[in-house]
Design an enzyme around this catalytic site. Sequence first.
Site, PDB file in Angstrom:
ATOM      1  N   THR A  23       0.979  -1.007  -0.002  1.00 12.22           N
ATOM      2  CA  THR A  23       0.035  -0.072  -0.262  1.00 12.22           C
ATOM      3  C   THR A  23       0.962   1.155  -0.043  1.00 12.22           C
ATOM      4  OG1 THR A  23      -1.624  -1.218   1.241  1.00 12.22           O
ATOM      5  CG2 THR A  23      -1.874   1.265   1.249  1.00 12.22           C
ATOM      6  N   CYS A  24       1.917   1.287   0.945  1.00  7.78           N
ATOM      7  CA  CYS A  24       2.789   2.379   0.898  1.00  7.78           C
ATOM      8  C   CYS A  24       3.573   2.618  -0.485  1.00  7.78           C
ATOM      9  CB  CYS A  24       3.832   2.348   1.869  1.00  7.78           C
ATOM     10  SG  CYS A  24       3.167   2.352   3.555  1.00  7.78           S
ATOM     11  N   THR A  25       3.977   1.544  -1.197  1.00 10.16           N
ATOM     12  CA  THR A  25       4.555   1.556  -2.453  1.00 10.16           C
ATOM     13  C   THR A  25       3.472   2.208  -3.208  1.00 10.16           C
ATOM     14  OG1 THR A  25       6.032  -0.106  -1.979  1.00 10.16           O
ATOM     15  CG2 THR A  25       5.716   0.357  -4.293  1.00 10.16           C
ATOM     16  N   LEU A  57       3.020   6.161  -2.594  1.00 10.99           N
ATOM     17  CA  LEU A  57       4.212   6.885  -3.067  1.00 10.99           C
ATOM     18  C   LEU A  57       4.118   7.151  -4.488  1.00 10.99           C
ATOM     19  CD1 LEU A  57       4.343   6.849   0.103  1.00 10.99           C
ATOM     20  CD2 LEU A  57       6.711   7.286  -0.320  1.00 10.99           C
TER      21      LEU A  57
END
Length: 157
Positions: free
Chosen positions: A45-47, A50
């Site tokens: 999710t963070c990837t 970002l």
Amino acid sequence: MALENDTLAPDFELPNQFGEHIRLSDFRHKKPVALVFFPLAFSSTCTSELCELRDNLSLFSDKSIELLGVSVDSKATLRAFAEADGYDFNLLADFWPHGGVAKEYGVFLPEKGFANRASFLIDLNGIIRASFVTAPGEARSIAAYREALAELSPVSV
């Protein structure tokens, strides 16, 4: 509980992915800041979040807004993360004291050991003008950034 809008953003100094120290107050009276807390580098999710910021960087750069990502990862991990996905903005290591800045902003999740997904839009005077926090596991949308950026009109100093 996350800091509320219309409050002074706590100042901090953290190393970026290159080991350069970035101080929030250095932007005061120069440019607004989008402070983006994310849990962990390399998580799916963070990837994706970002990468979406990277692909929409003009939302920030066109308004001369400094985009700063913050996680509890080390600067070495953040450098590898930035290089792997081509992030051309500062990623700050809130590594030690562990999550110290996230705690000041009220977004550290002690039971998880990392920050929640939270974004704070800070004006030229260092005041939080817009913010949003998603539930754990829930990604932020570019639409949420567009809406928050609309609240961040230039303020005279």
